[in-house]
Design an enzyme around this catalytic site. Structure first.
Site, short mmCIF file in Angstrom:
data_model
loop_
_atom_site.label_atom_id
_atom_site.label_comp_id
_atom_site.label_asym_id
_atom_site.label_seq_id
_atom_site.Cartn_x
_atom_site.Cartn_y
_atom_site.Cartn_z
N CYS A 76 44.40 37.65 44.25
CA CYS A 76 44.57 38.63 43.39
C CYS A 76 45.81 39.59 43.65
CB CYS A 76 43.16 39.59 43.64
SG CYS A 76 43.05 41.19 42.37
N ASN A 78 46.62 42.46 41.82
CA ASN A 78 46.52 43.87 42.03
C ASN A 78 45.65 44.31 43.39
OD1 ASN A 78 47.98 44.72 39.84
ND2 ASN A 78 46.21 44.24 38.50
N ASN A 172 42.38 32.09 34.04
CA ASN A 172 42.56 33.38 33.49
C ASN A 172 43.30 33.13 32.23
OD1 ASN A 172 41.67 35.03 35.91
ND2 ASN A 172 42.98 33.75 36.69
N GLU A 190 39.75 37.92 32.43
CA GLU A 190 39.87 37.30 33.80
C GLU A 190 38.48 36.32 33.95
OE1 GLU A 190 40.67 39.30 37.53
OE2 GLU A 190 41.53 40.62 36.44
N CYS A 200 45.86 42.58 35.34
CA CYS A 200 45.54 41.30 36.22
C CYS A 200 46.99 41.11 36.78
CB CYS A 200 45.22 40.27 35.39
SG CYS A 200 44.87 38.76 36.20
#
Ligand SMILES: N[C@H](CCC[C@H](N)C(=O)O)C(=O)O
Length: 261
Positions: A76, A78, A172, A190, A200
Protein backbone atom coordinates in the site's frame (compact mmCIF):
# COMPACT_ATOMS: atom_id res chain seq x y z
CA UNK A 1 -8.05 -5.68 26.16
CA UNK A 2 -7.64 -1.91 25.59
CA UNK A 3 -5.92 -1.34 22.25
CA UNK A 4 -4.18 1.98 21.43
CA UNK A 5 -4.40 2.93 17.76
CA UNK A 6 -3.60 5.90 15.52
CA UNK A 7 -5.72 7.06 12.59
CA UNK A 8 -3.75 8.39 9.59
CA UNK A 9 -4.70 9.55 6.12
CA UNK A 10 -2.68 10.14 2.97
CA UNK A 11 -4.67 12.14 0.36
CA UNK A 12 -7.87 10.71 1.84
CA UNK A 13 -6.78 7.03 1.79
CA UNK A 14 -7.21 6.31 5.48
CA UNK A 15 -5.70 3.77 7.82
CA UNK A 16 -5.69 2.41 11.35
CA UNK A 17 -2.07 2.06 12.56
CA UNK A 18 -1.08 -0.10 15.52
CA UNK A 19 2.41 -0.17 17.05
CA UNK A 20 2.81 -3.93 17.22
CA UNK A 21 6.52 -4.10 18.07
CA UNK A 22 5.67 -6.20 21.13
CA UNK A 23 3.46 -8.49 18.98
CA UNK A 24 0.33 -8.02 21.08
CA UNK A 25 -1.81 -8.49 17.92
CA UNK A 26 -1.75 -11.73 15.95
CA UNK A 27 -1.64 -11.32 12.17
CA UNK A 28 -4.40 -13.95 11.80
CA UNK A 29 -6.97 -11.79 13.57
CA UNK A 30 -9.01 -11.10 10.41
CA UNK A 31 -12.21 -10.57 12.42
CA UNK A 32 -10.56 -7.85 14.53
CA UNK A 33 -9.09 -6.05 11.50
CA UNK A 34 -12.45 -6.14 9.68
CA UNK A 35 -14.20 -4.71 12.75
CA UNK A 36 -11.60 -1.96 13.30
CA UNK A 37 -11.90 -0.88 9.64
CA UNK A 38 -15.73 -0.96 9.67
CA UNK A 39 -17.06 2.60 9.25
CA UNK A 40 -20.19 1.92 11.35
CA UNK A 41 -19.20 -0.68 13.96
CA UNK A 42 -15.53 0.23 14.29
CA UNK A 43 -13.02 3.04 13.79
CA UNK A 44 -13.41 3.11 9.99
CA UNK A 45 -10.57 2.89 7.46
CA UNK A 46 -9.59 1.67 3.98
CA UNK A 47 -6.90 -0.47 5.58
CA UNK A 48 -4.95 -1.32 8.72
CA UNK A 49 -1.21 -1.50 9.30
CA UNK A 50 0.89 -3.13 11.99
CA UNK A 51 4.29 -1.55 12.61
CA UNK A 52 6.52 -4.44 13.67
CA UNK A 53 10.13 -5.05 14.68
CA UNK A 54 12.71 -5.02 11.85
CA UNK A 55 13.74 -8.43 10.54
CA UNK A 56 17.29 -7.38 9.65
CA UNK A 57 20.03 -4.87 10.54
CA UNK A 58 19.38 -2.31 7.79
CA UNK A 59 15.65 -1.88 8.54
CA UNK A 60 14.07 0.43 11.11
CA UNK A 61 10.75 -1.50 11.10
CA UNK A 62 8.54 -3.96 9.23
CA UNK A 63 5.20 -3.00 7.61
CA UNK A 64 2.28 -5.46 7.57
CA UNK A 65 -0.79 -4.29 5.58
CA UNK A 66 -4.41 -5.46 5.73
CA UNK A 67 -7.24 -4.33 3.47
CA UNK A 68 -10.55 -3.27 5.05
CA UNK A 69 -11.84 -6.82 4.39
CA UNK A 70 -9.41 -7.95 7.10
CA UNK A 71 -7.13 -9.91 4.76
CA UNK A 72 -3.41 -9.26 4.55
CA UNK A 73 -2.71 -7.74 1.17
CA UNK A 74 -0.02 -6.51 -1.19
CA UNK A 75 1.85 -3.19 -0.87
CA UNK A 76 0.00 0.00 0.00
CA UNK A 77 1.73 3.15 -1.22
CA UNK A 78 -0.31 5.67 0.76
CA UNK A 79 -0.17 3.34 3.76
CA UNK A 80 3.60 3.09 3.48
CA UNK A 81 3.86 6.88 3.46
CA UNK A 82 1.60 7.13 6.54
CA UNK A 83 3.62 4.46 8.38
CA UNK A 84 6.83 6.43 7.75
CA UNK A 85 5.18 9.55 9.23
CA UNK A 86 4.05 7.43 12.21
CA UNK A 87 7.55 5.99 12.71
CA UNK A 88 8.89 9.55 12.90
CA UNK A 89 6.07 10.54 15.29
CA UNK A 90 6.94 7.76 17.76
CA UNK A 91 10.62 8.56 17.38
CA UNK A 92 12.04 5.38 15.85
CA UNK A 93 13.28 7.37 12.87
CA UNK A 94 14.20 10.97 12.15
CA UNK A 95 13.57 11.94 8.50
CA UNK A 96 15.08 9.02 6.56
CA UNK A 97 14.34 5.29 6.81
CA UNK A 98 14.54 1.87 5.23
CA UNK A 99 11.83 -0.67 6.04
CA UNK A 100 10.54 -3.95 4.64
CA UNK A 101 6.98 -4.59 3.42
CA UNK A 102 5.45 -7.58 1.66
CA UNK A 103 6.98 -6.51 -1.68
CA UNK A 104 10.48 -5.97 -0.28
CA UNK A 105 12.64 -3.10 0.94
CA UNK A 106 11.59 0.54 0.73
CA UNK A 107 13.64 3.69 1.30
CA UNK A 108 11.68 6.77 2.40
CA UNK A 109 12.37 10.37 3.36
CA UNK A 110 10.34 13.14 5.03
CA UNK A 111 11.10 16.48 3.33
CA UNK A 112 9.21 19.83 3.45
CA UNK A 113 6.27 18.16 5.17
CA UNK A 114 5.88 15.50 2.46
CA UNK A 115 6.75 11.80 2.54
CA UNK A 116 8.86 10.51 -0.37
CA UNK A 117 8.40 6.72 -0.62
CA UNK A 118 10.55 4.73 -3.02
CA UNK A 119 8.52 2.04 -4.79
CA UNK A 120 9.83 -1.21 -6.25
CA UNK A 121 11.25 -1.08 -9.80
CA UNK A 122 8.76 -1.97 -12.54
CA UNK A 123 9.99 -3.94 -15.55
CA UNK A 124 6.71 -5.25 -16.98
CA UNK A 125 3.82 -3.16 -18.28
CA UNK A 126 1.20 -5.12 -20.26
CA UNK A 127 -0.43 -2.96 -22.97
CA UNK A 128 -3.87 -3.87 -24.38
CA UNK A 129 -6.29 -2.00 -26.69
CA UNK A 130 -8.48 -0.76 -23.85
CA UNK A 131 -6.16 -0.71 -20.86
CA UNK A 132 -2.79 -1.46 -19.30
CA UNK A 133 -1.90 -3.83 -16.46
CA UNK A 134 1.12 -3.60 -14.17
CA UNK A 135 2.16 -4.36 -10.60
CA UNK A 136 3.61 -1.46 -8.58
CA UNK A 137 3.54 -3.44 -5.34
CA UNK A 138 -0.18 -4.14 -5.91
CA UNK A 139 -1.86 -5.16 -9.19
CA UNK A 140 -3.36 -2.31 -11.24
CA UNK A 141 -5.64 -2.12 -14.29
CA UNK A 142 -5.33 1.35 -15.86
CA UNK A 143 -7.78 2.73 -18.41
CA UNK A 144 -8.33 6.24 -19.82
CA UNK A 145 -11.87 7.71 -19.79
CA UNK A 146 -13.59 10.97 -20.76
CA UNK A 147 -15.72 12.80 -18.19
CA UNK A 148 -13.99 11.32 -15.14
CA UNK A 149 -16.00 13.34 -12.56
CA UNK A 150 -19.27 11.75 -13.73
CA UNK A 151 -17.84 8.28 -14.41
CA UNK A 152 -19.50 5.31 -12.63
CA UNK A 153 -16.30 4.16 -10.90
CA UNK A 154 -18.02 1.91 -8.37
CA UNK A 155 -20.04 -0.27 -10.77
CA UNK A 156 -17.64 -0.32 -13.71
CA UNK A 157 -14.69 -0.77 -11.34
CA UNK A 158 -16.36 -3.69 -9.56
CA UNK A 159 -17.12 -5.40 -12.86
CA UNK A 160 -13.52 -5.13 -14.08
CA UNK A 161 -12.09 -6.17 -10.71
CA UNK A 162 -14.17 -9.37 -10.61
CA UNK A 163 -14.16 -10.18 -14.33
CA UNK A 164 -11.67 -11.87 -16.65
CA UNK A 165 -8.71 -12.24 -16.23
CA UNK A 166 -8.70 -11.16 -12.56
CA UNK A 167 -11.64 -13.06 -11.03
CA UNK A 168 -11.27 -13.96 -7.29
CA UNK A 169 -7.72 -12.62 -6.87
CA UNK A 170 -8.82 -9.38 -8.53
CA UNK A 171 -7.02 -6.17 -9.39
CA UNK A 172 -7.30 -2.51 -8.42
CA UNK A 173 -8.88 -0.45 -11.21
CA UNK A 174 -7.77 3.09 -12.11
CA UNK A 175 -9.71 5.48 -14.37
CA UNK A 176 -7.58 8.30 -15.78
CA UNK A 177 -8.15 11.59 -17.59
CA UNK A 178 -5.32 13.85 -18.83
CA UNK A 179 -5.40 17.43 -17.47
CA UNK A 180 -2.33 18.77 -19.32
CA UNK A 181 1.31 17.88 -20.18
CA UNK A 182 2.31 15.97 -17.07
CA UNK A 183 -0.82 16.23 -14.98
CA UNK A 184 -3.62 13.66 -14.72
CA UNK A 185 -6.82 13.09 -12.74
CA UNK A 186 -7.39 9.56 -11.39
CA UNK A 187 -10.22 7.76 -9.58
CA UNK A 188 -9.59 4.25 -8.23
CA UNK A 189 -11.74 1.23 -7.37
CA UNK A 190 -9.72 -0.61 -4.73
CA UNK A 191 -9.55 -4.39 -4.32
CA UNK A 192 -10.10 -5.41 -0.72
CA UNK A 193 -12.05 -2.24 0.02
CA UNK A 194 -14.41 -3.22 -2.78
CA UNK A 195 -15.29 0.41 -3.39
CA UNK A 196 -13.83 3.63 -4.71
CA UNK A 197 -11.25 5.15 -2.38
CA UNK A 198 -10.25 8.83 -2.37
CA UNK A 199 -6.74 7.92 -3.44
CA UNK A 200 -4.57 4.86 -4.07
CA UNK A 201 -0.79 5.28 -3.93
CA UNK A 202 0.28 2.20 -5.88
CA UNK A 203 -2.53 3.07 -8.30
CA UNK A 204 -1.27 6.61 -8.84
CA UNK A 205 2.20 5.16 -9.39
CA UNK A 206 0.79 2.70 -11.94
CA UNK A 207 -0.98 5.54 -13.76
CA UNK A 208 2.14 7.72 -13.93
CA UNK A 209 4.27 4.88 -15.39
CA UNK A 210 1.47 3.86 -17.80
CA UNK A 211 1.11 7.40 -19.15
CA UNK A 212 4.86 7.53 -19.75
CA UNK A 213 5.04 4.04 -21.26
CA UNK A 214 2.34 4.96 -23.80
CA UNK A 215 3.86 8.42 -24.50
CA UNK A 216 0.79 10.24 -23.23
CA UNK A 217 3.45 12.18 -21.35
CA UNK A 218 7.20 12.33 -21.89
CA UNK A 219 7.89 13.82 -18.48
CA UNK A 220 9.41 11.74 -15.68
CA UNK A 221 7.75 13.86 -13.00
CA UNK A 222 3.98 13.38 -13.06
CA UNK A 223 1.34 15.12 -10.97
CA UNK A 224 -1.81 13.14 -10.20
CA UNK A 225 -4.99 14.74 -8.84
CA UNK A 226 -7.03 12.25 -6.83
CA UNK A 227 -10.38 13.08 -5.14
CA UNK A 228 -8.39 13.13 -1.86
CA UNK A 229 -5.58 15.41 -2.98
CA UNK A 230 -2.46 15.70 -5.14
CA UNK A 231 0.31 13.11 -5.36
CA UNK A 232 3.50 13.32 -7.40
CA UNK A 233 5.40 10.44 -8.96
CA UNK A 234 8.99 10.76 -10.15
CA UNK A 235 10.99 8.04 -11.88
CA UNK A 236 13.79 7.24 -14.31
CA UNK A 237 13.58 4.88 -17.28
CA UNK A 238 16.45 2.56 -18.19
CA UNK A 239 16.46 0.26 -21.22
CA UNK A 240 14.11 -2.28 -19.74
CA UNK A 241 12.66 -0.94 -16.52
CA UNK A 242 11.32 1.97 -14.52
CA UNK A 243 13.44 2.66 -11.42
CA UNK A 244 14.09 5.30 -8.76
CA UNK A 245 10.31 5.54 -8.52
CA UNK A 246 9.14 7.87 -5.74
CA UNK A 247 5.55 8.40 -4.62
CA UNK A 248 5.40 11.85 -2.99
CA UNK A 249 2.66 13.42 -0.89
CA UNK A 250 1.29 14.38 2.53
CA UNK A 251 0.56 11.91 5.35
CA UNK A 252 -1.33 13.22 8.39
CA UNK A 253 -2.24 11.87 11.81
CA UNK A 254 -6.01 12.46 12.30
CA UNK A 255 -6.37 11.21 15.88
CA UNK A 256 -5.11 8.77 18.50
CA UNK A 257 -7.58 6.52 20.27
CA UNK A 258 -8.23 3.50 22.44
CA UNK A 259 -10.69 0.71 21.72
CA UNK A 260 -11.78 -2.37 23.73
CA UNK A 261 -11.23 -5.58 21.79
N1 LIG B 1 -6.14 -2.45 -2.04
C1 LIG B 1 -4.80 -2.74 -2.54
C2 LIG B 1 -3.75 -2.53 -1.43
C3 LIG B 1 -3.74 -1.08 -0.98
C4 LIG B 1 -3.37 -0.18 -2.10
C5 LIG B 1 -3.63 1.29 -1.87
N2 LIG B 1 -4.36 1.69 -0.70
C6 LIG B 1 -2.36 2.10 -2.01
O1 LIG B 1 -2.26 3.22 -1.48
O2 LIG B 1 -1.45 1.61 -2.73
C7 LIG B 1 -4.74 -4.19 -3.00
O3 LIG B 1 -5.32 -5.04 -2.33
O4 LIG B 1 -4.07 -4.44 -4.01
Amino acid sequence: MTLTFYKYQGTGNDFVIIDNRDSIISKNNTKLFTRLCDRKFGIGADGLMLLEQPKNQEDDFTMVYFNADGNESSMCGNGGRCLVAFAAFIGIIKDKTTFTAIDGKHYAEIKDGLVYLQMQDVSEIEEYDSHLFLDTGSPHHVTMVNGLPEFDVKNVGREIRNGAPYFEVGSNVNFVEKINGNSFAVRTYERGVEDETLSCGTGVTAVALSMHATQVTNENQVSVQTPGGELKVTFSKSANKYENIFLIGPAEQVFKGEIEC
